[in-house]
Write an enzyme that holds these catalytic residues in place. Sequence first.
Site, PDB file in Angstrom:
ATOM      1  N   GLN A  42     -36.383   7.364   5.509  1.00  0.00           N
ATOM      2  CA  GLN A  42     -35.608   8.392   5.552  1.00  0.00           C
ATOM      3  C   GLN A  42     -34.064   8.221   6.464  1.00  0.00           C
ATOM      4  O   GLN A  42     -34.566   7.393   7.685  1.00  0.00           O
ATOM      5  CB  GLN A  42     -36.508   9.894   5.589  1.00  0.00           C
ATOM      6  CG  GLN A  42     -36.508   9.803   4.023  1.00  0.00           C
ATOM      7  CD  GLN A  42     -37.273  11.336   3.606  1.00  0.00           C
ATOM      8  OE1 GLN A  42     -38.328  11.904   4.198  1.00  0.00           O
ATOM      9  NE2 GLN A  42     -36.545  12.171   3.111  1.00  0.00           N
ATOM     10  N   HIS A  43     -32.471   8.984   6.335  1.00  0.00           N
ATOM     11  CA  HIS A  43     -32.037   9.080   7.446  1.00  0.00           C
ATOM     12  C   HIS A  43     -31.334   8.050   7.803  1.00  0.00           C
ATOM     13  O   HIS A  43     -30.448   8.310   8.296  1.00  0.00           O
ATOM     14  CB  HIS A  43     -32.480  10.044   8.039  1.00  0.00           C
ATOM     15  CG  HIS A  43     -33.686  11.001   7.799  1.00  0.00           C
ATOM     16  ND1 HIS A  43     -33.197  11.854   6.893  1.00  0.00           N
ATOM     17  CD2 HIS A  43     -34.697  11.099   8.524  1.00  0.00           C
ATOM     18  CE1 HIS A  43     -34.030  13.061   6.605  1.00  0.00           C
ATOM     19  NE2 HIS A  43     -34.903  12.518   7.485  1.00  0.00           N
TER      20      HIS A  43
ATOM     21  N   ASP B 255     -39.781   7.320   2.796  1.00  0.00           N
ATOM     22  CA  ASP B 255     -40.704   6.729   2.512  1.00  0.00           C
ATOM     23  C   ASP B 255     -41.977   8.379   2.176  1.00  0.00           C
ATOM     24  O   ASP B 255     -43.086   8.287   2.548  1.00  0.00           O
ATOM     25  CB  ASP B 255     -41.063   6.364   3.970  1.00  0.00           C
ATOM     26  CG  ASP B 255     -40.553   6.804   5.408  1.00  0.00           C
ATOM     27  OD1 ASP B 255     -39.920   7.693   5.427  1.00  0.00           O
ATOM     28  OD2 ASP B 255     -40.513   6.136   6.572  1.00  0.00           O
TER      29      ASP B 255
END
Length: 496
Positions: free
Chosen positions: A79-80, A241
């Site tokens: 993520q991110h 994820d």
Amino acid sequence: MSLVVGLDVGTQSVKLLAYDADAAQVAALHGQPLELVARDDGTREQEAQWWIEAIRACFARLDPALRARVTAIGVSGQQHGFVPLDAAGRVLAPVKLWCDTSTQRECDEIMQALGGESACVEAAGNPILAGYTASKLAWLRKHRPEAYRGLATVLLPHDYVNFWLTGERWMECGDASGTGWFDVRRRAWSPQVLRAIDPERDLGRCLPPLADAGATFPLAPAIADELGLPRTVRVSVGGGDNMMAAIGTGNVVPGRLTMSLGTSGTLFAFADRPVVDPQAGWAAFCASSDGWLPLICTMNCTVATELAARLFGLKAQDAEALLAQTAPGAGGVLLLPFFNGERTPNLPGGRGALFGLDPLNTAPANVYRAAMEGATYSLRHGYDAFVAAGLRFERICLTGGGSNSPAWRQMVADVFELPVEVPEQSEGAAFGAALQALWASQRARGGASLAELAQAHVRMRADRAAAPDPERAAAYRIHYRRFLRHLDAVRPLYAA
């Protein structure tokens, strides 16, 4: 005879899982390690091309007969991360990752422009924390202005892999909710946050459309030929994820709790409504389905145990054996495992700190146990926020690399005082991506719901279950309170 493939693009490696749904068996599992660029200022970056090369390597190891049976692909991604593309689809800069803490100043500037943390939570459901994508976009504007001027599309890691597979650009609500500029209540972009990042540019033009959770897209013919796959393969929307691990552990109905012991540690639960904490005690994310996924994340989990093992030159099996020589509390040794800074608790400038050493307890076994306990206590600290909000759980579903450790499974059961179960498929994110691809490909034909499909395919291992031991649980209560006291004591140092 068909197979679905789950790809998990993590921080340390890319994994490919091929699943035979009819036989309810994993037909193949392959992995390829990834490099990581790390600097003292908190920078943590990768090149997007490294992911593609790793995916190619994984497919090359998949038997051609199995490749010919693939019907659908789902992608899970860390993520991110921020992948900036120009109009031609070229990557403009290295990818800043979820564990990058070099953008704390940009976090503060965005929240100040919005009117503070509470105003940020009101606008989008989450504050802008170090690691979230929003601060990376602001950092690019400030530190790589040429790349920022050429920016045409913002993608997250799994979005970029989807773009490479299909030639199309899209996002979905689960991973998008980790950007910081996504309003989780409305499941839409937050114009207030985007203006706070750059009041002079319409950043909404750089955001791809949001795709439905059950949508699929055709695999690009050239990529199908390159990977040796049928041209009829469909690609599901995928997700972050944690969202894919939720599917892979059956956490798609209310009342479930999943804990992932990976590079980061996470706790998450499915909800059928937005679960926003005004005090920002957890991340108010959306699920990669039609629900929500309140989530607690620590940035240092297996990082702590791996560093402790490396410090003393220990192999994994040796370190596990050493734990048997120690007791809860590690002989008085205590580790605050904030090596990469920390998100829960919110200490982006934090660093690892070892306490309580004396001539008798300074031993590899105690330091290694202290690392495992510190990582577990950090997750318990986040869990307390869930409990304070009235959330209740009956058991923990454990996944990630740390779930392979019998000692860690028992420690989680004792520290949280809840029974622990472990799914058969240890690669929860890759398996969840495969199940999402299966669900999406069957959806058009009136297939089972995602919850029904997860119930049919997610199975637990009886030999890896752990139940709380009352004596150890009582001891851990004492040591956990000591952890909290040390945490409170060092907060001012890390804040400064």
